[in-house]
Design an enzyme around this catalytic site. Sequence first.
Site, PDB file in Angstrom:
ATOM      1  N   ASP A   1       0.810  -1.224   0.000  1.00 44.56           N
ATOM      2  CA  ASP A   1       0.000   0.000   0.000  1.00 44.56           C
ATOM      3  C   ASP A   1       0.844   1.275   0.000  1.00 44.56           C
ATOM      4  OD1 ASP A   1      -2.323  -1.482  -0.027  1.00 44.56           O
ATOM      5  OD2 ASP A   1      -2.631  -1.381   2.130  1.00 44.56           O
TER       6      ASP A   1
ATOM      7  N   ASP B   1      -5.136  -4.160  -6.318  1.00 44.86           N
ATOM      8  CA  ASP B   1      -4.866  -2.880  -5.660  1.00 44.86           C
ATOM      9  C   ASP B   1      -3.505  -2.306  -6.062  1.00 44.86           C
ATOM     10  OD1 ASP B   1      -6.317  -4.941  -4.242  1.00 44.86           O
ATOM     11  OD2 ASP B   1      -6.633  -3.548  -2.598  1.00 44.86           O
TER      12      ASP B   1
END
Length: 289
Positions: A1, A62
């Site tokens: 992330d 993602d």
Amino acid sequence: DLGFLVFCSYGNGYRLTGNPEYKQVIINTADSLSALFNPRVGTMLSWPRNVKMFGGHNTIMDNMINLEMLFWAAKNGGNPYLFDIAVAHADKTMKYHFRPDYTSYHVAVYDTLTGEFIKGVTHQGYSDDSMWARGQAWAIYGYTVVYRETKDVRYLDFVQKVTDVYLKNLPEDYVPYWDFNAPELSSGEPKDASASAITASALLELSTYINDSDSAFFYRNKAVEMLQILSSPAYQARNKKDAFLLHSVGHMNKGWEVDASISYADYYYLEALVRLKRLKEKQSVLANL
């Protein structure tokens, strides 16, 4: 992330202030992220802790959002190789992370040594064969960015197909259920406003790259309709919570953040509103504020 954590914060910080310390943080972070790239596979490893669980090198959809930071760093004083990593990741993901109908897996698993595709599975979606709403939204946003940075028409054609299957299957209010294939959708399955906000922001940018005026208007109009719904009392937190939006889903399978307010829903909602404002003022959707 790392792309979310750093480029959404320090990236905007540098864009607005020009502080060279922020720039160096972004470049250093891009270098750290590149350490997860496996040249044999051609993608970045998403979850090192879960290699054994998935049975190989795992890449989640993602990660497409991380590519913007790599592209930016490569063009702003970082290692030019970061650009190549981003392109390789996008290409391998485009080849194996999608089904023939352009719906996406959440996770693609590859052989760590040979790089061969093993399987597509889910982690946060309903099933291995379902279209997890936010995953498809990440794909729409991610490949819009890849086209922006490369101007390779392969990505522009691809992202429209990925977008069209998302739009085709939306419910009437343009906010998807947490998974498009979740059972009993009419009996209370939670919606995911975060997927709608991400997609709205992406569509506003995508609409500026489409030469066909009808298609460009179609994508922009869909984004506006999504933002109108998200701005209605049904999805606005207002005095209910310290947030902008209600009704997102973080991780349904683990019961985390179900029908909740989530920071990245708010982030992309605000980004989309700013982009729409700029488009109405005949300015670049990406220009500095």
